[in-house]
Design an enzyme around this catalytic site. Structure first.
Site, PDB file in Angstrom:
ATOM      1  CG  PHE A 178      10.224  28.045   4.160  1.00 32.81           C
ATOM      2  CD1 PHE A 178       9.102  28.140   4.978  1.00 32.81           C
ATOM      3  CD2 PHE A 178      10.240  28.804   2.992  1.00 32.81           C
ATOM      4  CE1 PHE A 178       8.039  28.978   4.658  1.00 32.81           C
ATOM      5  CE2 PHE A 178       9.168  29.640   2.656  1.00 32.81           C
ATOM      6  CZ  PHE A 178       8.077  29.721   3.501  1.00 32.81           C
ATOM      7  CG  ASP A 190      12.921  25.628  -3.011  1.00 29.85           C
ATOM      8  OD1 ASP A 190      13.190  26.690  -3.621  1.00 29.85           O
ATOM      9  OD2 ASP A 190      11.986  25.541  -2.188  1.00 29.85           O
ATOM     10  CE  LYS A 218      11.390  34.164  -1.072  1.00 32.97           C
ATOM     11  NZ  LYS A 218      11.558  32.927  -0.364  1.00 32.97           N
TER      12      LYS A 218
END
Ligand SMILES: *Cc1c(COP(=O)(O)O)cnc(C)c1O
Length: 429
Positions: free
Chosen positions: A140, A228, A257
């Site tokens: 993802f 990531d 985030k």
């Protein structure tokens, strides 16, 4: 207005691109949130690990308010007095030469892909338009057209084609597969893009040595190791970065985030000069990327993570969470196992992926005052803010076990005890 009214508004006027739990939140502080009726919950999602520093952290919000009252946006057409300070701060913090500031995680992933390709053509000598990027099954990395092109989540992909070329998908946590892909595509691989722990897929922690081995293979084949860490970064897994568990330095690091503590959209791509210097004026950018508010907020959020020892807290509390929950799961039929690292954990529900058991468990936990959400059907992720007190964490564990108890034996077609029992009830990682 009551909660149903708020939900009805979203239902009528908002695109239906999410399926939230029917809870309408109005306030947050630390590890807790309150709904519009004043009911209190422990937040065990932390906005997908964006709120590691806790809701509305006064130092982060303070930095935002102060900067917002001074200067919000200049665009990169001009310099501003926050950006350079932030760039030095974030580079020193993570040990890189340069940063490219963006806003969202997906944008940062896109930036990393563009950067790797440009490096491949201009430095590594891969023939124009032939660069490949190796990615993993069940990855993802966000929602842009290019990113969903290399996803294998059909729900995320279907009917959004034509897709972007240039990606090779291999099994996760499989060094042989990586070596084979690098060998088969020798001289054409720009980078290997990987999540150090697969969060959205269901908190899959790779075998010990995987990240180190992958980095070594990338070095051997002259390709970039691209981490990531949008979800795993900023202390979530018990270190500043999840790659720190294996002392790996990525060639390109992607953050998002919690780099802003969840108060503002901030993302970042870090790399050393040999890679980052391929980007020249006009070749990439963003109106809001690196704006003064983002810069001030990110400095405050990263400072809080250090000052409050959030990595150490995540490590210690994560051990306690898994061991306490593991005690219950050992004799549970409805819960198969708990796994994770630091305070990024998941419980696998003993039911098939399409069953609604995990959803129903989350609904019941919400009634009892704990918010969590299934990821991929039968897996429930538990990722509270890292500032949570040990006492509140244990209260959360109680709510989880009390709820699981109510569901024992109700799963559709559950299998007998001996088949359920994972050899290690707690995957200690
Ligand atoms: C959330 C996430 C993204 C995307 O971030 P957005 O800010 O939602 O675009 C990318 N990679 C990982 C690993 C994520 O968890």
């Amino acid at each position: 207005m009551n909660q149903q009214d708020y939900i009805a508004l979203e239902d009528q006027y908002g695109a239906h691109n999410y399926h939230p739990l029917p809870v309408v939140l109005a306030r947050g502080e630390g590890a807790k949130v309150w709904d519009t009726d004043g009911k209190e919950y422990f937040d065990f999602l932390s906005a997908y690990s964006a709120v590691n520093q806790g809701h509305c952290h006064p130092k982060i919000v303070g930095a935002m308010v102060e900067q917002a009252q001074t200067l919000t946006l200049t665009s990169r057409a001009f310099h501003n007095d926050q950006l350079g300070k932030y760039e030095k701060f974030v580079c020193d913090y993570f040990g890189f030469d340069k940063v490219l500031p963006m806003n969202t995680g997906a944008e940062a992933v896109e930036t990393a892909i563009k950067l790797a390709r440009k490096w491949a053509y201009e430095v590594s000598g891969i023939p124009e338009n032939e660069a490949q990027i190796i990615v993993c099954e069940n990855n993802f990395h966000g929602r842009t057209t290019t990113i969903i092109s290399f996803s294998n989540d059909e729900n995320a992909r279907r009917s959004f084609g034509p897709y972007t070329d240039g990606f090779i998908r291999i099994a996760y946590d499989d060094l042989d597969a990586l070596k084979a892909a690098l060998e088969a595509n020798k001289g054409r691989v720009a980078g290997f893009l990987v999540e150090p722990i697969q969060g959205e897929a269901g908190v899959y922690v790779p075998s010990e040595g995987y990240l180190k081995g992958a980095k070594e293979l990338c070095e051997q084949y002259g390709t970039l190791f691209i981490a990531d860490e949008v979800q795993t970064g900023i202390s979530r897994t018990g270190k500043r970065l999840a790659v720190d568990h294996e002392n790996v330095k990525p060639d390109i690091l992607i953050l998002g985030k919690a780099i802003s503590g969840g108060v503002y959209p901030v993302s970042a791509v870090l790399a050393d000069n040999a890679v980052m210097n391929v980007i020249k004026p006009g070749q990439h950018g963003s109106t809001f990327g690196g704006n003064p508010v983002a810069a001030a907020v990110a400095m405050a959020a990263l400072t809080v993570a250090e000052e409050e020892n959030l990595a150490e807290r995540a490590e210690e509390l994560g051990q306690k969470f898994r061991s306490e929950l593991g005690k219950y799961i050992k004799q549970s039929q409805i819960a198969k196992l708990v796994r994770g690292k630091g305070l990024l954990n998941a419980v696998v529900i003993n039911d098939h992926e399409e069953s609604d058991t995990a959803w129903n468990i989350c609904m019941r936990m919400a009634e009892k005052g704990l918010l969590a959400k299934p990821t991929h059907g039968n897996i429930i992720r538990f990722a509270p803010p890292l500032v949570i007190s040990e006492q509140d964490l244990m209260r959360g564990v109680n709510i989880i076990t009390e709820t699981l108890k109510e569901f024992e034996g109700v799963a559709q077609g559950h299998v007998p005890m001996q088949e359920v029992n994972h050899p290690e009830h707690v995957e200690q990682v």
